[in-house]
Design a protein around this motif. Structure first.
Motif, short mmCIF file in Angstrom:
data_model
loop_
_atom_site.label_atom_id
_atom_site.label_comp_id
_atom_site.label_asym_id
_atom_site.label_seq_id
_atom_site.Cartn_x
_atom_site.Cartn_y
_atom_site.Cartn_z
N MET A 171 46.64 6.95 85.37
CA MET A 171 47.23 6.65 86.68
C MET A 171 46.36 5.70 87.47
SD MET A 171 47.80 9.23 89.89
CE MET A 171 48.18 8.55 91.52
N LEU A 172 45.06 5.97 87.52
CA LEU A 172 44.15 5.12 88.28
C LEU A 172 44.10 3.71 87.70
CD1 LEU A 172 41.26 7.68 88.92
CD2 LEU A 172 42.87 6.77 90.61
N ASP A 173 44.12 3.61 86.39
CA ASP A 173 44.12 2.29 85.74
C ASP A 173 45.41 1.54 86.06
OD1 ASP A 173 41.65 2.87 84.67
OD2 ASP A 173 42.39 3.26 82.63
N SER A 215 44.88 6.18 95.44
CA SER A 215 43.83 5.89 94.46
C SER A 215 42.50 6.50 94.88
CB SER A 215 43.67 4.37 94.29
OG SER A 215 44.81 3.80 93.71
N THR A 216 42.17 6.36 96.16
CA THR A 216 40.91 6.92 96.66
C THR A 216 40.91 8.43 96.54
OG1 THR A 216 40.64 5.08 98.22
CG2 THR A 216 39.43 7.10 98.69
N PHE A 217 42.03 9.05 96.91
CA PHE A 217 42.10 10.51 96.85
C PHE A 217 42.04 11.00 95.42
CE2 PHE A 217 44.23 14.58 96.57
CZ PHE A 217 43.72 15.27 97.65
N VAL A 218 42.79 10.37 94.52
CA VAL A 218 42.83 10.81 93.13
C VAL A 218 41.48 10.59 92.44
CG1 VAL A 218 43.94 10.45 90.89
CG2 VAL A 218 45.32 10.54 92.96
N THR A 219 40.74 9.58 92.85
CA THR A 219 39.39 9.38 92.29
C THR A 219 38.50 10.56 92.62
OG1 THR A 219 39.59 6.96 92.43
CG2 THR A 219 37.37 7.88 92.29
N THR A 220 38.58 11.04 93.88
CA THR A 220 37.82 12.23 94.25
C THR A 220 38.31 13.45 93.47
OG1 THR A 220 37.48 11.35 96.49
CG2 THR A 220 37.16 13.73 96.19
N SER A 239 45.42 21.24 92.65
CA SER A 239 45.71 19.81 92.63
C SER A 239 47.21 19.53 92.52
CB SER A 239 44.98 19.14 91.45
OG SER A 239 43.58 19.29 91.57
N VAL A 240 47.99 20.51 92.10
CA VAL A 240 49.43 20.32 91.94
C VAL A 240 50.10 19.96 93.26
CG1 VAL A 240 51.61 21.41 91.27
CG2 VAL A 240 49.55 21.76 89.89
N PRO A 241 49.86 20.70 94.37
CA PRO A 241 50.51 20.33 95.63
C PRO A 241 50.16 18.92 96.09
CG PRO A 241 49.58 22.54 95.77
CD PRO A 241 49.07 21.93 94.50
N ASN A 242 48.98 18.43 95.72
CA ASN A 242 48.61 17.08 96.13
C ASN A 242 49.47 16.02 95.43
OD1 ASN A 242 46.49 17.80 97.93
ND2 ASN A 242 45.15 18.20 96.19
N PHE A 243 49.73 16.22 94.15
CA PHE A 243 50.60 15.28 93.45
C PHE A 243 52.04 15.40 93.94
CE2 PHE A 243 47.22 14.98 90.15
CZ PHE A 243 47.11 13.58 90.16
#
Length: 212
Positions: A47-49, A71-76, A164-168
């Motif tokens: 996803m990040l790529d 992107s910033t959030f998912v990197t963390t 992490s599920v609720p975040n996605f």
């Protein structure tokens, strides 16, 4: 001549591995869990790529802002999951809650438009398509992490993945709202009579006493 069928650093049979080479943390995970964890971590990397590639083609500053925040959030999130996965213990950076900036207003109804078709070249890429790719990835990861959390044996990794599920889900909702606002994701509705019948097709039952 070295035997090509056996790595040169392989410990000979019957030789006890030195204590400093033993990874006691590996006992904190089940085998099935390890494969699932590898799958979700690889999915997050993908996803990040992909987001980096989308960033080069997005025109709308609003969509670009959504991409960069996610992107910033998912990197963390990635660092948190990798930390709990590699150690089996609480990560240094705890799980966070993603906060979208979109309002919750949804436009209902279908308007006619040009038929959809595959792009013929990268020059055909548009914010409509790129936002759809983003939505597909966040939705897929939400489902993958939810399914994977059910198979985790390590309690820390299980909690981190489940949290992490609720975040996605929230990221998916944010992209949906962006698409809906711009007419990319239209939402049909039933007529009033059918909707009312559907909404009134269930009734409640007396609440049983909860055990003490």
């Amino acid at each position: 001549m070295q035997n090509q069928g056996q790595p040169s650093n392989m410990t000979p049979p019957g030789t006890q591995m030195p204590p400093n080479m033993m990874n006691t943390e590996s006992k904190n995970h089940g085998g099935h869990e390890l494969f699932d964890a590898h799958e979700i971590i690889a999915g997050i990397i993908s996803m990040l790529d992909q987001y980096q590639m989308y960033d080069q083609h997005i025109q709308d500053p609003e969509l670009k802002g959504i991409l960069k925040r996610q992107s910033t959030f998912v990197t963390t999130m990635y660092n948190t999951i990798v930390g709990s996965f590699s150690t089996g213990h609480d990560p240094i950076v705890p799980t966070q809650a993603y906060k979208m900036t979109q309002t919750n207003t949804t436009t209902y109804g279908i308007k006619p438009g040009a038929p959809k078709k595959p792009n013929q070249s990268v020059n055909d890429l548009s914010d409509k398509g790129l936002s759809a790719y983003m939505l597909g990835q966040t939705k897929s990861l939400a489902m993958l992490l939810a399914m994977t959390a059910l198979e985790m044996t390590n309690p820390v990794l299980r909690r981190v993945v489940a949290d992490s599920v609720p975040n996605f889900i929230e990221m998916s909702y944010e992209i949906f709202l962006y698409q809906n606002k711009h007419g990319y994701y239209q939402v049909p509705q039933l007529n009033d009579q059918d909707m009312t019948l559907m909404l009134q097709s269930y009734t409640t039952v007396p609440q049983p006493n909860m055990p003490q």
